[in-house]
Scaffold this motif. Structure first.
Motif, PDB file in Angstrom:
ATOM      1  N   ASN A 105       3.407   6.816   7.998  1.00 18.95           N
ATOM      2  CA  ASN A 105       2.957   7.181   6.171  1.00 18.95           C
ATOM      3  C   ASN A 105       1.927   8.570   6.778  1.00 18.95           C
ATOM      4  N   LYS A 113       2.375  11.847   6.752  1.00 14.50           N
ATOM      5  CA  LYS A 113       2.882  12.724   5.032  1.00 14.50           C
ATOM      6  C   LYS A 113       1.692  12.993   5.051  1.00 14.50           C
ATOM      7  N   GLN A 114       0.260  12.743   5.699  1.00 15.20           N
ATOM      8  CA  GLN A 114      -1.207  13.633   5.156  1.00 15.20           C
ATOM      9  C   GLN A 114      -1.547  15.289   5.451  1.00 15.20           C
ATOM     10  N   SER A 164       0.236   0.214   5.857  1.00 15.29           N
ATOM     11  CA  SER A 164       1.288   0.842   4.765  1.00 15.29           C
ATOM     12  C   SER A 164       2.469   1.969   5.738  1.00 15.29           C
ATOM     13  N   ASP A 203       7.900   1.773   5.358  1.00 16.16           N
ATOM     14  CA  ASP A 203       8.906   2.846   5.178  1.00 16.16           C
ATOM     15  C   ASP A 203      10.050   1.870   6.652  1.00 16.16           C
ATOM     16  N   ALA A 233       7.134   3.656   0.911  1.00 15.23           N
ATOM     17  CA  ALA A 233       6.028   4.845   0.744  1.00 15.23           C
ATOM     18  C   ALA A 233       6.280   6.450  -0.049  1.00 15.23           C
ATOM     19  N   ILE A 256       4.533  10.113  -2.685  1.00 15.46           N
ATOM     20  CA  ILE A 256       3.389  10.425  -3.130  1.00 15.46           C
ATOM     21  C   ILE A 256       3.310  11.295  -4.349  1.00 15.46           C
ATOM     22  N   PRO A 310      -1.189   8.942  -2.582  1.00 11.30           N
ATOM     23  CA  PRO A 310      -0.494   8.015  -1.722  1.00 11.30           C
ATOM     24  C   PRO A 310       0.020   7.017  -2.546  1.00 11.30           C
TER      25      PRO A 310
END
Lengths: 245, 392
Positions: A106, A109-110, B69, B73, B99, B101, B110
């Motif tokens: 994840n 994605k930041q 987290s 996925d 996950a 956004i 997020p």
């Protein structure tokens, strides 16, 4: 006389058909300009948010599409931060903690240093011809340049962006504008490429504005102050050992 | 005779005895109330988490880690046939995690997207709002909790964009509409959570009937399913909350241990003074034939009576308090109810179990008896002649 006119017309059409450029040709030419065996660049990343604008300087080394290494040189707060990308893996060295961390899951994605680019975008270097099926749409004028409009659809399901729209400079074969779409058709990001210069035997945009269309702010600008292609870069630059050097 | 004598001595001590009894009563009341509060909190948290999150326990994908987290996925699999039967009969509900956004007011935020069937009735989440009338709709109805709505500054009816990745890695995004803001007392169903229809989430993730957890209506329905599913019991699910409440309980104990120590000092001081003031009386009693053990018994009995009278006072003054907090509950301050703790959103009704009351009583009793015995143990070594002369 009438026969001569028809003949001339037929020859013109045939010649036109023979030399008509296809969408695939355009993609091939873009890939020729935008990708190289190795690349070295000195660049600035200008991040504009609602509150402030800040500039990060870096030197970057890359090998093909899969391997790259960047070291931030300014501002003082970010100086010494290093990033190594090897295929699907990304490592980050933080000088303040003297630690190397792997960016995965994840976290990819930041956004990178608060910019409009995610780590995934940073890793998303691919050859368009290999990855997308293209359709040539109507010609368009963009930024006072005559452009081809291409609509790209992903060939495989694993690509981050299912659809792209490109405005490609007819003369220099550089995309001057790109729209990146989600599978549902929502526009996610745009790229504006300008200050196209001749570097060696290729054209290359020195100024790129990357904008997350869902996020407020005026986007992130990447300015290549200097760039060189196909130079010799020691393998050492693309190993994890460089991070703690 | 010793009991009668001890009772007369307590009455003779006057105010000093009254203060000791009052302090012991205060400590007893406080300890029972505090433990009742934490036991009540634990019961409410367990009930709420069962109603809103775990029901009768759940199966979780082996790769799912609620504290990581990154695991979201990759922790999903097709519903196993054994559990599909339970789902079909309404005895289980599958939930798919992803996950994602969202962009409220242009801010990248997020979130965890949770897909749950709209028609489920095992959990109290008001999923009927998630029903999609038009299958081709481009705006997906979603539910969020009140705390989440407050933190991202949205209200019912707001539309925003949500982005996630499909299983194969491609970005997908849809506009979502907040169709309901729910008052959930369980923070793990609220903060950073977006609830969406199960089938739709499967569709937009390029999956088919896949989920991350399967919640059972009754624990009795649990059966061995095999890889990649692990059964997580209610007790296992409650571990984090129980540990948090236990930490707070220990914090409370520190305060009451101090109070108990002060009460012990008060009893000890009173008995010490009594020994000093009554040394001639003690000498006379020894001279009259009372054994040293009986003398110690007398003073220890006095201490025990302090405790018994303290218990009577606790029953008289504390009972209304216990009943009030047992039925009306202890209202949690707003600042604390915003914390990420289940059970903190409604007044906590204290729960007083007989074991807890008895054990608290025994602890205070033991401490009081010890504090009474300690000064009198010196008397055991005293000679009657010295005592009569006032030499202790």
């Amino acid at each position: 006389m009438r026969k001569l006119l028809i003949l001339t017309l037929l020859i013109s059409v045939s010649v036109g058909m023979v030399f008509a450029i296809t969408a695939e040709d355009i993609l091939m030419n873009i890939d020729k300009n935008m990708t190289a065996k190795t690349t070295w660049s000195s660049s600035r990343m200008i991040i504009s948010t609602r509150r402030a604008t800040r500039t990060l300087s870096s030197v970057n080394y890359s090998k093909g599409n899969d391997i790259s290494y960047s070291e931030y040189t300014a501002p003082a707060k970010e100086k010494g931060t290093k990033m190594l990308k090897m295929k699907d893996n990304l490592w980050l060295y933080d000088p303040s903690t003297d630690r190397v961390i792997q960016i995965s899951g994840n976290m990819l994605k930041q956004s990178v240093m608060g910019s409009d680019l995610s780590y995934e975008d940073f890793m998303d270097d691919l050859e368009l011809l290999e990855s997308y099926t293209a359709i040539l749409d109507n010609d368009i004028t963009y930024d006072n340049r005559k452009c081809y409009k291409l609509i790209l659809t992903a060939k495989t399901s694993g690509l981050s962006y299912f659809k792209r729209i490109l405005y490609v400079d007819k003369e220099r074969m550089i995309p001057l504008y790109q729209e990146l779409y989600a599978k549902s058709g929502i526009k996610l990001k745009t790229m504006k490429l300008s200050d196209v210069r001749k570097v060696g035997n290729r054209w290359y945009p020195m100024h790129i504005v990357f904008k997350d269309e869902l996020k407020a702010g005026s986007g992130t600008t990447i300015i290549n102050d200097d760039i060189e292609f196909n130079i010799s870069i020691p393998d050492y630059y693309f190993s994890k050992a460089i991070l703690k050097k | 005779m010793i009991t009668k004598l001890a009772y007369k001595n307590i009455l003779g001590n006057g105010w000093r005895s009254l203060i000791n009894i009052f302090i012991l009563s205060l400590v007893l009341t406080g300890m029972i109330w505090m433990q009742g509060l934490y036991d009540g909190w634990s019961r409410i948290a367990r009930r709420q988490m069962q109603e809103w999150e775990f029901a009768g326990g759940h199966y979780a994908h082996q790769d799912y880690d609620k504290y990581d987290s990154f695991s979201l996925d990759k922790s999903f699999a097709a519903v196993p046939p054994k559990l599909q039967d339970l789902i079909d009969t309404g005895d289980a509900v599958p939930i798919l995690y992803s996950a994602g956004i969202i962009y409220p007011h242009g801010r990248l935020t997020p979130v965890v997207i949770k897909g749950i069937p709209a028609e489920q009735n095992i959990l109290r989440i008001p999923t009927t709002h998630l029903r999609i009338q038009d299958p081709d709709t481009q705006i997906l109805p979603v539910l969020i909790g009140r705390q989440m709505a407050k933190s991202i500054n949205v209200v019912k009816g707001d539309i925003l964009t949500m982005r996630w990745k499909e299983v194969n890695g491609a970005y997908n995004a849809y506009d979502i509409q907040i169709v309901q803001i729910m008052d959930t007392p369980v923070p793990s169903t609220d903060m950073g959570q977006i609830w969406i229809d199960y089938d739709k989430l499967n569709e937009v993730k390029a999956l088919k009937n896949s989920c991350s957890v399967i919640v059972l209506k009754n624990q009795a329905a649990s059966t061995y399913v095999g890889s990649p599913w692990n059964f997580v019991s209610i007790d296992q699910s409650m571990k984090g909350v129980d540990a948090m409440i236990q930490t707070k309980r220990v914090g409370g104990y520190v305060f009451f241990v101090l109070l108990l120590f002060l009460a012990m000092i008060a009893v000890f001081d009173a008995q010490m003074l009594a020994v000093f003031k009554r040394r001639k009386e003690i000498g006379t009693l020894i001279a009259l034939g009372m054994t040293k053990r009986q003398i110690i018994g007398l003073f220890t009995m006095e201490g025990t009576m302090y405790m018994l009278l303290g218990s009577v006072l606790t029953a008289t003054l504390g009972l209304p308090l216990f009943f009030y907090f047992g039925f009306q509950g202890f209202p949690i301050p707003q600042q604390m109810s915003d914390f990420n703790i289940a059970g903190a959103s409604e007044p906590i009704r204290c729960y007083y179990s007989p074991i807890m009351i008895l054990s608290t009583f025994m602890i205070v009793m033991a401490v009081t008896v010890f504090a009474s015995w300690l000064p009198s143990s010196k008397i055991a070594r005293m000679k009657a002649t010295y005592a009569l002369l006032g030499k202790v």
